[in-house]
Design a protein around this motif. Structure first.
Motif, PDB file in Angstrom:
ATOM      1  N   LEU A  24       0.836  -1.194   0.000  1.00  0.00           N
ATOM      2  CA  LEU A  24       0.000   0.000   0.000  1.00  0.00           C
ATOM      3  C   LEU A  24       0.873   1.247   0.000  1.00  0.00           C
ATOM      4  O   LEU A  24       2.028   1.208   0.444  1.00  0.00           O
ATOM      5  CB  LEU A  24      -0.917   0.032   1.225  1.00  0.00           C
ATOM      6  CG  LEU A  24      -1.883  -1.133   1.404  1.00  0.00           C
ATOM      7  CD1 LEU A  24      -2.660  -0.977   2.714  1.00  0.00           C
ATOM      8  CD2 LEU A  24      -2.836  -1.246   0.222  1.00  0.00           C
ATOM      9  N   VAL A  25       0.310   2.350  -0.494  1.00  0.00           N
ATOM     10  CA  VAL A  25       1.026   3.620  -0.515  1.00  0.00           C
ATOM     11  C   VAL A  25       0.249   4.657   0.290  1.00  0.00           C
ATOM     12  O   VAL A  25      -0.973   4.582   0.427  1.00  0.00           O
ATOM     13  CB  VAL A  25       1.258   4.117  -1.961  1.00  0.00           C
ATOM     14  CG1 VAL A  25       2.179   3.157  -2.701  1.00  0.00           C
ATOM     15  CG2 VAL A  25      -0.043   4.298  -2.730  1.00  0.00           C
ATOM     16  N   HIS A  26       0.984   5.634   0.799  1.00  0.00           N
ATOM     17  CA  HIS A  26       0.414   6.716   1.596  1.00  0.00           C
ATOM     18  C   HIS A  26       0.497   8.003   0.787  1.00  0.00           C
ATOM     19  O   HIS A  26       1.554   8.333   0.259  1.00  0.00           O
ATOM     20  CB  HIS A  26       1.200   6.858   2.901  1.00  0.00           C
ATOM     21  CG  HIS A  26       0.614   7.851   3.845  1.00  0.00           C
ATOM     22  ND1 HIS A  26       0.935   9.193   3.807  1.00  0.00           N
ATOM     23  CD2 HIS A  26      -0.291   7.699   4.846  1.00  0.00           C
ATOM     24  CE1 HIS A  26       0.260   9.823   4.758  1.00  0.00           C
ATOM     25  NE2 HIS A  26      -0.487   8.943   5.399  1.00  0.00           N
ATOM     26  N   TRP A  32      -2.316  14.996   4.293  1.00  0.00           N
ATOM     27  CA  TRP A  32      -2.231  13.592   4.698  1.00  0.00           C
ATOM     28  C   TRP A  32      -1.100  13.306   5.685  1.00  0.00           C
ATOM     29  O   TRP A  32      -0.992  12.194   6.201  1.00  0.00           O
ATOM     30  CB  TRP A  32      -2.028  12.711   3.461  1.00  0.00           C
ATOM     31  CG  TRP A  32      -3.173  12.788   2.529  1.00  0.00           C
ATOM     32  CD1 TRP A  32      -3.252  13.498   1.364  1.00  0.00           C
ATOM     33  CD2 TRP A  32      -4.441  12.139   2.673  1.00  0.00           C
ATOM     34  NE1 TRP A  32      -4.478  13.331   0.786  1.00  0.00           N
ATOM     35  CE2 TRP A  32      -5.225  12.502   1.563  1.00  0.00           C
ATOM     36  CE3 TRP A  32      -4.987  11.292   3.626  1.00  0.00           C
ATOM     37  CZ2 TRP A  32      -6.526  12.043   1.385  1.00  0.00           C
ATOM     38  CZ3 TRP A  32      -6.278  10.840   3.452  1.00  0.00           C
ATOM     39  CH2 TRP A  32      -7.032  11.211   2.345  1.00  0.00           C
ATOM     40  N   ASP A  36      -3.121   8.271   9.202  1.00  0.00           N
ATOM     41  CA  ASP A  36      -2.609   6.915   8.993  1.00  0.00           C
ATOM     42  C   ASP A  36      -3.761   5.951   8.726  1.00  0.00           C
ATOM     43  O   ASP A  36      -3.983   5.544   7.600  1.00  0.00           O
ATOM     44  CB  ASP A  36      -1.767   6.467  10.192  1.00  0.00           C
ATOM     45  CG  ASP A  36      -1.068   5.154   9.923  1.00  0.00           C
ATOM     46  OD1 ASP A  36      -0.323   5.054   8.927  1.00  0.00           O
ATOM     47  OD2 ASP A  36      -1.277   4.201  10.701  1.00  0.00           O
ATOM     48  N   TRP A  40      -4.280   5.060   3.637  1.00  0.00           N
ATOM     49  CA  TRP A  40      -3.458   4.351   2.659  1.00  0.00           C
ATOM     50  C   TRP A  40      -4.304   3.874   1.481  1.00  0.00           C
ATOM     51  O   TRP A  40      -5.523   3.801   1.567  1.00  0.00           O
ATOM     52  CB  TRP A  40      -2.752   3.175   3.328  1.00  0.00           C
ATOM     53  CG  TRP A  40      -1.736   3.609   4.355  1.00  0.00           C
ATOM     54  CD1 TRP A  40      -1.989   4.171   5.569  1.00  0.00           C
ATOM     55  CD2 TRP A  40      -0.325   3.523   4.251  1.00  0.00           C
ATOM     56  NE1 TRP A  40      -0.821   4.426   6.226  1.00  0.00           N
ATOM     57  CE2 TRP A  40       0.218   4.040   5.447  1.00  0.00           C
ATOM     58  CE3 TRP A  40       0.542   3.035   3.268  1.00  0.00           C
ATOM     59  CZ2 TRP A  40       1.596   4.102   5.672  1.00  0.00           C
ATOM     60  CZ3 TRP A  40       1.908   3.090   3.496  1.00  0.00           C
ATOM     61  CH2 TRP A  40       2.421   3.621   4.687  1.00  0.00           C
ATOM     62  N   SER A  41      -3.631   3.539   0.395  1.00  0.00           N
ATOM     63  CA  SER A  41      -4.327   3.188  -0.841  1.00  0.00           C
ATOM     64  C   SER A  41      -3.506   2.175  -1.630  1.00  0.00           C
ATOM     65  O   SER A  41      -2.313   2.014  -1.401  1.00  0.00           O
ATOM     66  CB  SER A  41      -4.489   4.468  -1.682  1.00  0.00           C
ATOM     67  OG  SER A  41      -5.014   4.191  -2.955  1.00  0.00           O
ATOM     68  N   VAL A 123       2.893  10.287  -3.629  1.00  0.00           N
ATOM     69  CA  VAL A 123       3.001   9.258  -2.588  1.00  0.00           C
ATOM     70  C   VAL A 123       4.235   9.586  -1.751  1.00  0.00           C
ATOM     71  O   VAL A 123       5.306   9.836  -2.304  1.00  0.00           O
ATOM     72  CB  VAL A 123       3.155   7.857  -3.230  1.00  0.00           C
ATOM     73  CG1 VAL A 123       3.604   6.832  -2.223  1.00  0.00           C
ATOM     74  CG2 VAL A 123       1.862   7.436  -3.911  1.00  0.00           C
ATOM     75  N   ALA A 126       5.560   4.007   1.355  1.00  0.00           N
ATOM     76  CA  ALA A 126       4.869   2.768   1.001  1.00  0.00           C
ATOM     77  C   ALA A 126       5.232   1.716   2.032  1.00  0.00           C
ATOM     78  O   ALA A 126       6.205   1.858   2.771  1.00  0.00           O
ATOM     79  CB  ALA A 126       5.294   2.316  -0.397  1.00  0.00           C
ATOM     80  N   LYS A 137      -5.506   0.017   7.596  1.00  0.00           N
ATOM     81  CA  LYS A 137      -4.770   1.132   6.996  1.00  0.00           C
ATOM     82  C   LYS A 137      -5.448   1.711   5.762  1.00  0.00           C
ATOM     83  O   LYS A 137      -5.383   2.912   5.517  1.00  0.00           O
ATOM     84  CB  LYS A 137      -3.364   0.678   6.586  1.00  0.00           C
ATOM     85  CG  LYS A 137      -2.479   0.253   7.723  1.00  0.00           C
ATOM     86  CD  LYS A 137      -1.649   1.384   8.184  1.00  0.00           C
ATOM     87  CE  LYS A 137      -0.588   0.938   9.181  1.00  0.00           C
ATOM     88  NZ  LYS A 137       0.045   2.083   9.812  1.00  0.00           N
ATOM     89  N   ILE A 138      -6.080   0.854   4.946  1.00  0.00           N
ATOM     90  CA  ILE A 138      -6.559   1.278   3.631  1.00  0.00           C
ATOM     91  C   ILE A 138      -7.805   2.159   3.726  1.00  0.00           C
ATOM     92  O   ILE A 138      -8.609   2.018   4.650  1.00  0.00           O
ATOM     93  CB  ILE A 138      -6.816   0.059   2.720  1.00  0.00           C
ATOM     94  CG1 ILE A 138      -6.839   0.481   1.248  1.00  0.00           C
ATOM     95  CG2 ILE A 138      -8.074  -0.681   3.124  1.00  0.00           C
ATOM     96  CD1 ILE A 138      -6.654  -0.669   0.282  1.00  0.00           C
ATOM     97  N   ASN A 139      -7.935   3.039   2.766  1.00  0.00           N
ATOM     98  CA  ASN A 139      -9.142   3.844   2.630  1.00  0.00           C
ATOM     99  C   ASN A 139     -10.330   2.885   2.554  1.00  0.00           C
ATOM    100  O   ASN A 139     -10.308   1.936   1.784  1.00  0.00           O
ATOM    101  CB  ASN A 139      -9.034   4.702   1.367  1.00  0.00           C
ATOM    102  CG  ASN A 139     -10.224   5.581   1.153  1.00  0.00           C
ATOM    103  OD1 ASN A 139     -11.345   5.102   0.991  1.00  0.00           O
ATOM    104  ND2 ASN A 139      -9.990   6.869   1.135  1.00  0.00           N
TER     105      ASN A 139
END
Length: 155
Positions: A24-26, A32, A36, A40-41, A123, A126, A137-139
């Motif tokens: 995943l990337v931030h 942002w 946290d 992430w995406s 980004v 990661a 973590k992920i959206n």
């Protein structure tokens, strides 16, 4: 008739000591910086006039600076966001050094509503996460991709 906005991305996964991990990337930029959980995406971005997988690979390259070789590439069920945007994702097994990514830059207005534009990395970092941590973590709009991958991997 207004065209539906579309994004495409790659949910890269690997096996590390017998445990499935996802990459995943931030997002970069001051908005942002301190967020946290839920920020992430998967590496993804908008496209028009491209096949979704080609767009997903291009976006991965733009956001990480590399495109790893992948095997077992499979389309995941697209997700429609509240905005109406369609997000296409492809899971693929591969590896990348998360601490060595290099992202392209984008311009954003900061502070908001000031008209002042700054350049930030799309980004800023990661990481590799186990399935349960990745779900945290992920959206939330992309959590279905992790759930589908987990089901496909029989986790």
């Amino acid at each position: 008739m207004k065209a539906i906005r579309q994004s495409a991305g790659i949910l890269l996964y690997r096996w590390h000591d017998g445990v499935a991990e996802v990459f995943l990337v931030h997002p970069g930029g001051p908005f942002w910086a301190k967020k946290d959980a839920g920020a992430w995406s998967i590496p993804k971005g908008e496209f028009t006039g491209e096949e979704p997988l080609a767009a997903a690979k291009r976006e991965f390259m733009e956001e990480t600076g590399t495109l790893p070789g992948m095997k077992n590439v499979m389309p995941l069920v697209p997700v429609q966001l509240k905005s109406g945007k369609m997000v296409y994702a492809f899971a693929g097994e591969g590896d990348i050094e998360a601490d060595k990514i290099t992202s392209n830059l984008c311009r954003v207005e900061w502070p908001p509503k000031t008209g002042k534009m700054i350049e930030v990395p799309e980004v800023d970092r990661a990481g590799w996460f186990g399935i349960d941590e990745a779900r945290f973590k992920i959206n939330i709009s992309q959590a279905a991709f992790i759930n589908e991958l987990a089901a496909l991997l029989n986790l």
